[in-house]
Scaffold this motif. Structure first.
Motif, PDB file in Angstrom:
ATOM      1  N   ILE A   1      -4.037  13.334   2.176  1.00  0.00           N
ATOM      2  CA  ILE A   1      -3.800  12.139   1.366  1.00  0.00           C
ATOM      3  C   ILE A   1      -4.502  12.364   0.043  1.00  0.00           C
ATOM      4  O   ILE A   1      -5.714  12.579  -0.019  1.00  0.00           O
ATOM      5  CB  ILE A   1      -4.335  10.874   2.054  1.00  0.00           C
TER       6      ILE A   1
ATOM      7  N   VAL B   1       0.938   5.351  -0.251  1.00  0.00           N
ATOM      8  CA  VAL B   1       0.071   6.513  -0.039  1.00  0.00           C
ATOM      9  C   VAL B   1       0.773   7.754  -0.595  1.00  0.00           C
ATOM     10  O   VAL B   1       1.947   8.007  -0.300  1.00  0.00           O
ATOM     11  CB  VAL B   1      -0.227   6.702   1.467  1.00  0.00           C
TER      12      VAL B   1
ATOM     13  N   GLU C   1       0.861  -1.179   0.000  1.00  0.00           N
ATOM     14  CA  GLU C   1       0.000   0.000   0.000  1.00  0.00           C
ATOM     15  C   GLU C   1       0.902   1.234   0.000  1.00  0.00           C
ATOM     16  O   GLU C   1       1.708   1.422   0.903  1.00  0.00           O
ATOM     17  CB  GLU C   1      -0.898  -0.010   1.242  1.00  0.00           C
TER      18      GLU C   1
ATOM     19  N   LYS D   1      -2.992   0.430  -3.888  1.00  0.00           N
ATOM     20  CA  LYS D   1      -2.964  -0.763  -3.066  1.00  0.00           C
ATOM     21  C   LYS D   1      -3.051  -2.018  -3.927  1.00  0.00           C
ATOM     22  O   LYS D   1      -3.828  -2.072  -4.877  1.00  0.00           O
ATOM     23  CB  LYS D   1      -4.148  -0.743  -2.090  1.00  0.00           C
TER      24      LYS D   1
ATOM     25  N   THR E   1      -4.215   6.580  -2.879  1.00  0.00           N
ATOM     26  CA  THR E   1      -3.634   5.359  -2.333  1.00  0.00           C
ATOM     27  C   THR E   1      -3.569   4.332  -3.451  1.00  0.00           C
ATOM     28  O   THR E   1      -4.544   4.132  -4.173  1.00  0.00           O
ATOM     29  CB  THR E   1      -4.497   4.802  -1.180  1.00  0.00           C
TER      30      THR E   1
END
Length: 188
Positions: free
Chosen positions: A57, A50, A48, A62, A60
């Motif tokens: 943020i 970020v 993951e 993932k 992301t």
């Protein structure tokens, strides 16, 4: 919103374990002396990442965890030399033929050399019980593509010796890690 009624199966005991070799002439080794078994998936963990700027943020990225095998551990309450030889990878020492065949010893694989262990399927059978303790049915958990690892033993004064087996199950990509069948009767 629909509510689905769930099926509950109280599963208990190890009724039987079978080791079925995956050779040209497969053999089944059946025993009912396993006292404990564990199953653990072997997983390649995802990552993951970020994208963060100061206190925000932005995104992301993932990737998911992916199972690529299974590890089984089980303990027996008695020594079964035939199972020891398959899992550990050594050789049984015998005399005689067929009905007069007698196991006289076991030679484990030599230290420092690769071992060509036989592939096998491990089947663990359990029971489903009712409120009165009666058996309602059985479950067969089958793990294909198994190969054993060196066996460990526990010795304790006044206690029966208990061999512990570690088995790695690795199947081809696109194959399920195990099969679970619900049975009314144990296979003969």
């Amino acid at each position: 919103m629909a509510v689905e009624k769930l099926t509950e199966k109280p599963i208990v005991n190890i009724v039987r374990v079978e080791i079925v070799t995956e050779e040209d002439s497969p053999k089944t080794y059946r025993f009912d002396t396993a006292s404990e078994a564990t199953y653990a998936p072997v997983v390649s963990e995802g990552e993951e990442k970020v994208l963060r700027i100061k206190n925000t943020i932005l995104a992301t990225n993932k990737t998911e965890d992916i199972q690529y095998g299974s590890d089984l551990n089980f303990t027996q309450v008695v020594m079964v030399p035939e199972v020891l030889a398959i899992v550990d990878g050594g050789t049984l020492n015998t005399t005689g033929e067929l009905e007069s065949k007698k196991i006289t010893g076991y030679t484990p694989p030599v230290v420092g050399a690769p071992v060509n262990r036989v592939k096998f399927t491990t089947k663990i059978y359990t029971e489903e019980k009712d409120g009165d303790g009666e058996t309602l049915g059985y479950q067969c958990f089958a793990f294909k593509g198994c190969k054993g690892k060196p066996v460990s033993f526990t010795f304790k004064d006044g206690e029966f010796m208990a061999p512990a087996y570690t088995v790695s199950s690795r199947v081809k990509k696109g194959t399920v890690p195990y099969n679970l069948d619900f049975l009314e009767e144990l296979p003969a």
